[in-house]
Design an enzyme around this catalytic site. Structure first.
Site, mmCIF file in Angstrom:
data_model
loop_
_atom_site.group_PDB
_atom_site.id
_atom_site.type_symbol
_atom_site.label_atom_id
_atom_site.label_comp_id
_atom_site.label_asym_id
_atom_site.label_seq_id
_atom_site.Cartn_x
_atom_site.Cartn_y
_atom_site.Cartn_z
ATOM 1 N N ASN A 1 38.701 44.556 64.896
ATOM 2 C CA ASN A 1 39.977 44.713 65.590
ATOM 3 C C ASN A 1 41.144 44.185 64.760
ATOM 4 O O ASN A 1 40.980 43.284 63.940
ATOM 5 C CB ASN A 1 39.945 43.984 66.937
ATOM 6 C CG ASN A 1 38.915 44.590 67.877
ATOM 7 O OD1 ASN A 1 38.407 45.678 67.622
ATOM 8 N ND2 ASN A 1 38.607 43.890 68.943
ATOM 9 N N CYS B 1 54.721 44.922 51.917
ATOM 10 C CA CYS B 1 55.329 46.032 51.197
ATOM 11 C C CYS B 1 54.448 46.395 50.004
ATOM 12 O O CYS B 1 54.067 45.524 49.229
ATOM 13 C CB CYS B 1 56.722 45.620 50.723
ATOM 14 S SG CYS B 1 57.498 46.826 49.625
ATOM 15 N N THR C 1 39.116 45.947 75.278
ATOM 16 C CA THR C 1 39.490 46.929 76.305
ATOM 17 C C THR C 1 39.934 46.234 77.588
ATOM 18 O O THR C 1 40.858 46.688 78.262
ATOM 19 C CB THR C 1 38.326 47.904 76.608
ATOM 20 O OG1 THR C 1 37.163 47.154 76.903
ATOM 21 C CG2 THR C 1 38.071 48.824 75.440
ATOM 22 N N ASP D 1 44.074 43.343 66.472
ATOM 23 C CA ASP D 1 45.018 42.890 67.497
ATOM 24 C C ASP D 1 45.342 41.405 67.479
ATOM 25 O O ASP D 1 46.277 40.964 68.163
ATOM 26 C CB ASP D 1 44.529 43.305 68.885
ATOM 27 C CG ASP D 1 43.092 42.845 69.186
ATOM 28 O OD1 ASP D 1 42.726 41.715 68.784
ATOM 29 O OD2 ASP D 1 42.348 43.602 69.829
ATOM 30 N N HIS E 1 39.524 44.882 59.120
ATOM 31 C CA HIS E 1 40.526 45.937 58.932
ATOM 32 C C HIS E 1 41.945 45.388 58.929
ATOM 33 O O HIS E 1 42.893 46.126 59.187
ATOM 34 C CB HIS E 1 40.384 47.002 60.022
ATOM 35 C CG HIS E 1 39.036 47.663 60.039
ATOM 36 N ND1 HIS E 1 38.480 48.239 58.916
ATOM 37 C CD2 HIS E 1 38.124 47.836 61.021
ATOM 38 C CE1 HIS E 1 37.298 48.734 59.223
ATOM 39 N NE2 HIS E 1 37.044 48.498 60.485
ATOM 40 N N PRO F 1 43.057 50.330 74.539
ATOM 41 C CA PRO F 1 42.011 51.357 74.581
ATOM 42 C C PRO F 1 41.135 51.312 73.333
ATOM 43 O O PRO F 1 41.626 50.997 72.244
ATOM 44 C CB PRO F 1 42.792 52.676 74.623
ATOM 45 C CG PRO F 1 44.230 52.332 74.716
ATOM 46 C CD PRO F 1 44.394 50.888 74.411
ATOM 47 N N ASP F 2 39.845 51.626 73.512
ATOM 48 C CA ASP F 2 38.994 51.731 72.327
ATOM 49 C C ASP F 2 39.134 53.152 71.779
ATOM 50 O O ASP F 2 40.100 53.852 72.092
ATOM 51 C CB ASP F 2 37.541 51.347 72.651
ATOM 52 C CG ASP F 2 36.918 52.264 73.699
ATOM 53 O OD1 ASP F 2 37.534 53.286 74.051
ATOM 54 O OD2 ASP F 2 35.814 51.952 74.167
ATOM 55 N N PHE F 3 38.189 53.588 70.991
ATOM 56 C CA PHE F 3 38.354 54.879 70.340
ATOM 57 C C PHE F 3 37.539 55.988 70.990
ATOM 58 O O PHE F 3 38.067 57.029 71.320
ATOM 59 C CB PHE F 3 38.011 54.758 68.852
ATOM 60 C CG PHE F 3 38.937 53.818 68.141
ATOM 61 C CD1 PHE F 3 40.164 54.266 67.687
ATOM 62 C CD2 PHE F 3 38.610 52.492 67.975
ATOM 63 C CE1 PHE F 3 41.052 53.406 67.071
ATOM 64 C CE2 PHE F 3 39.496 51.619 67.345
ATOM 65 C CZ PHE F 3 40.704 52.074 66.900
ATOM 66 N N ARG F 4 36.263 55.744 71.206
ATOM 67 C CA ARG F 4 35.382 56.854 71.577
ATOM 68 C C ARG F 4 34.974 56.908 73.046
ATOM 69 O O ARG F 4 34.374 57.882 73.466
ATOM 70 C CB ARG F 4 34.121 56.831 70.695
ATOM 71 C CG ARG F 4 34.438 57.182 69.255
ATOM 72 C CD ARG F 4 33.208 57.108 68.371
ATOM 73 N NE ARG F 4 33.523 57.427 67.002
ATOM 74 C CZ ARG F 4 34.030 56.574 66.130
ATOM 75 N NH1 ARG F 4 34.267 55.332 66.483
ATOM 76 N NH2 ARG F 4 34.301 56.944 64.893
#
Ligand SMILES: [Zn+2]
Length: 153
Positions: free
Chosen positions: A102, A127, A24, A104, A119, A29-32
Site C-alpha cells: 500500500n 522531482c 478497504t 497510503d 511501492h 477501494p482495493d483493485f480486484r
C-alpha cells in the site's frame, strides 16, 4: 484466529505482509474485488492496469497525475482496527516489521514504526529532474501536472 493470536503472542520476529485488503475498511477501494478500482472506475480512457503503470506515468504524465489524484490518493482515510492492532503488536515486541504494497501511509498513522513500503508512499514524491522532495499537499495542490520526466539517454 485464536491459534494465530497464540502464535503472535510468543513471536519476536513475525513480519506482516499486506496489501489493499487491509485498507478497504478505511474506505480505500482495493483493485480486484467487487467494489474495487478495476470494476468501479468506469471513466478511464485506458484499462486500469495501464493507468496504474509506470508506462502511463512516463508517456502521459498529465493523465497519470489526474488518475493518481482521483483514485489513488485518499487524504481523508484513517487507520482502522487492523492497522492499530499491528502497531500494538510492534509496540509489544511481537512484530518485527510490516511489509506493505500500500501507498497510503496508514500503518505509520496507526503508530507502526518499521514499515517497508514496496511501492512507495503518497507522502514521498520527488522531482525526476532535480530530486527535490514534495509532500502530499504539494501534489494535491499543484495545478495541472508536473512536466514530463527527462528522457534517459
Ligand atoms: Zn525539480
Amino acid at each position: 484466529m485464536d491459534d494465530l493470536g497464540q502464535l503472535l503472542a510468543g513471536a519476536r520476529r513475525a513480519v506482516f505482509f499486506g496489501g489493499a485488503g487491509i485498507s478497504t475498511e478505511s474506505g480505500i477501494p482495493d483493485f480486484r474485488s467487487a467494489g474495487g478500482l478495476y470494476t468501479t472506475a468506469h471513466d478511464l480512457p485506458y484499462p486500469a492496469e495501464y493507468m496504474l503503470s509506470h508506462e502511463c506515468f512516463v508517456e502521459t504524465p498529465a493523465l497519470f497525475m489526474d488518475f493518481y489524484r482521483q483514485y489513488l490518493v485518499h487524504p481523508q482515510a484513517r487507520p482502522n482496527r487492523a492497522h492499530r492492532a499491528l502497531a500494538e503488536l510492534e509496540r509489544r515486541g511481537n512484530l518485527a516489521a510490516v511489509v506493505t504494497q500500500n501507498i497510503d501511509g496508514l500503518h505509520q498513522d496507526a503508530g507502526s514504526r518499521r514499515v517497508i513500503e514496496l511501492h512507495g508512499s503518497v507522502h514521498r514524491n520527488h522531482c525526476l529532474g532535480c530530486g527535490r522532495h514534495y509532500g502530499l499537499d504539494a501534489i494535491m495542490q499543484a495545478p495541472g501536472s508536473p512536466p514530463a520526466p527527462p528522457v534517459e539517454p
